[in-house]
Design a protein around this motif. Structure first.
Motif, PDB file in Angstrom:
ATOM      1  N   LEU A 269      -1.961   1.789  34.221  1.00 62.13           N
ATOM      2  CA  LEU A 269      -2.334   0.753  35.187  1.00 62.13           C
ATOM      3  C   LEU A 269      -3.052   1.353  36.396  1.00 62.13           C
ATOM      4  O   LEU A 269      -4.039   0.789  36.885  1.00 62.13           O
ATOM      5  CB  LEU A 269      -1.087  -0.009  35.637  1.00 62.13           C
ATOM      6  CG  LEU A 269      -0.618  -1.161  34.756  1.00 62.13           C
ATOM      7  CD1 LEU A 269       0.683  -1.747  35.301  1.00 62.13           C
ATOM      8  CD2 LEU A 269      -1.682  -2.246  34.655  1.00 62.13           C
ATOM      9  N   SER A 270      -2.550   2.477  36.889  1.00 57.48           N
ATOM     10  CA  SER A 270      -3.204   3.105  38.041  1.00 57.48           C
ATOM     11  C   SER A 270      -4.605   3.594  37.676  1.00 57.48           C
ATOM     12  O   SER A 270      -5.533   3.497  38.480  1.00 57.48           O
ATOM     13  CB  SER A 270      -2.349   4.269  38.548  1.00 57.48           C
ATOM     14  OG  SER A 270      -2.194   5.256  37.547  1.00 57.48           O
ATOM     15  N   VAL A 271      -4.763   4.098  36.451  1.00 58.04           N
ATOM     16  CA  VAL A 271      -6.085   4.538  36.003  1.00 58.04           C
ATOM     17  C   VAL A 271      -7.016   3.347  35.803  1.00 58.04           C
ATOM     18  O   VAL A 271      -8.217   3.421  36.104  1.00 58.04           O
ATOM     19  CB  VAL A 271      -5.955   5.358  34.695  1.00 58.04           C
ATOM     20  CG1 VAL A 271      -7.332   5.714  34.142  1.00 58.04           C
ATOM     21  CG2 VAL A 271      -5.143   6.616  34.938  1.00 58.04           C
ATOM     22  N   VAL A 272      -6.478   2.237  35.313  1.00 62.68           N
ATOM     23  CA  VAL A 272      -7.282   1.021  35.123  1.00 62.68           C
ATOM     24  C   VAL A 272      -7.857   0.551  36.448  1.00 62.68           C
ATOM     25  O   VAL A 272      -9.025   0.140  36.530  1.00 62.68           O
ATOM     26  CB  VAL A 272      -6.424  -0.073  34.463  1.00 62.68           C
ATOM     27  CG1 VAL A 272      -7.072  -1.443  34.609  1.00 62.68           C
ATOM     28  CG2 VAL A 272      -6.213   0.247  32.985  1.00 62.68           C
ATOM     29  N   GLY A 273      -7.052   0.609  37.507  1.00 66.71           N
ATOM     30  CA  GLY A 273      -7.567   0.217  38.821  1.00 66.71           C
ATOM     31  C   GLY A 273      -8.728   1.088  39.263  1.00 66.71           C
ATOM     32  O   GLY A 273      -9.729   0.588  39.797  1.00 66.71           O
TER      33      GLY A 273
END
Length: 372
Positions: A269-273
């Motif tokens: 999720l943090s990488v997706v952001g």
């Protein structure tokens, strides 16, 4: 209630569209799934700090017993491919200058005579400083061989009690036990980053971004629909690589799978952001790919994968704490080998949650600015 159902319908339609745009093209499927799997199999053997198959040059000016014994030990060492004998100091230097050997050993003429007199024999080791890390490891190996020869010189009654070394968590020092868990995080990072970075840039390049602007879809729905495919694919790839580490490479998994799964989801999720922010500011897919690598490569170098974060300058240590891979590597490596307690996992899990919240919030701002 009707509005909520209609919003869910729009979200589902957007999600299906994003998944199909990634998976319907055979080339896209190859790019998404095949490279991470191949890279895991290749890098697990190629990415190693072990020193093997090196050449050593020896200039032996002594004809005594102990210099002969030392050279014989070098010949039988498993990490050495060839021991090259030279007859001058100049040739020794030239071989290092040309990169033909990683280290050279110069044994003086009085080496064995000095040992026979009860003193310590001294030999000069020249190391190729251009390969500093491999050179230091080679010197450590050579020191071990010299210590073994010295143990034969000293009588048993005078020999010091040896120190018994036990390597905790990895008794046989199998380097793949360390490298494969780290590769899991790195390859999942680049997979999720590339998929998300290309999402909006692809639509802008294909001309469908204008249709998205006039559609009734809201900004949160666009963010969620473009995040879920990368989240699902990145999580599946991460789970596959974790399974490969356990069943293919035989790495012991001693931690909590539930906590590792939660950490993997927050990490993706943090990488997706981050990927959505790159995609929002990119006009073409080429720019998105370059942006993904511009962010991904420094993140890997500063995450502690190859060098400890504690060795970096203080400013870079603080910056490393904002990189999601830094915290995920601690969790995944601890889950495999150390049976990391839940409290220690949570200590690295909450920074991942904060980073995911911050990157998704900033991605929403970036995408909303592009949609206006």
């Amino acid at each position: 209630m009707l509005t909520s159902a209609f919003s869910f319908t729009r979200l589902r339609a957007q999600f299906i569209k994003e998944v199909l745009s990634v998976l319907r093209d055979p080339r896209s499927r190859m790019v998404v799934f095949v490279p991470p799997i191949l890279q895991l199999l290749v890098f697990a053997f190629a990415a190693t700090l072990e020193v093997r198959n090196v050449d050593i040059a020896v200039y032996n000016q002594d004809a005594g017993r102990w210099s002969h014994e030392l050279v014989q030990r070098l010949d039988s060492a498993r990490f050495i491919t060839h021991v090259r004998h030279v007859d001058s100091q100049r040739l020794l230097h030239e071989m290092i200058d040309r990169g033909e050997v990683i280290a050279a050993l110069a044994i003086p003429v009085n080496f064995s005579r000095t040992i026979a007199a009860g003193d310590s024999g001294r030999a000069q080791v020249l190391v190729d400083g251009r390969r500093s890390n491999s050179g230091q490891i080679t010197v450590a190996y050579l020191s071990t061989i010299a210590a073994d020869v010295g143990a034969e010189v000293v009588p048993d009654a005078q020999a010091p009690t040896p120190v018994v070394v036990r390597h905790w968590f990895n008794p046989n020092l199998v380097y793949r036990w360390f490298i494969v868990p780290g590769l899991t995080g790195i390859l999942a990072l680049f997979s999720a980053l590339l998929i998300t970075s290309l999402s909006i840039a692809r639509e802008r390049e294909l001309g469908t971004f204008d249709q998205l602007l006039v559609s009734p879809t809201s900004t949160p729905e666009i963010i969620v629909s473009k995040s879920l495919p990368a989240l699902a694919i990145g999580t599946l790839l991460g789970l596959f690589m974790i399974s490969a580490g356990v069943f293919l490479f035989g790495i012991p998994f001693t931690g909590s799978f539930a906590l590792l799964l939660a950490s993997l989801v927050l990490f993706i999720l943090s990488v997706v952001g981050i990927g959505l922010m790159i995609s929002a500011v990119s006009m073409t897919q080429q720019q998105a790919i370059l942006g993904a690598f511009a962010i991904g490569v420094p993140a890997v170098l500063m995450s502690g994968f190859a060098t400890p974060v504690e060795n970096m300058p203080l400013v870079l240590q603080w910056l490393a704490q904002a990189i999601p891979l830094t915290h995920f590597l601690i969790i995944v490596e601890g889950s495999f080998l150390k049976a990391m307690p839940p409290g220690d996992i949570l200590a690295s899990l909450w920074p991942l949650a904060l980073i995911a919240l911050a990157t998704l919030t900033m991605a929403t701002v970036f995408v909303r600015g592009r949609l206006q």
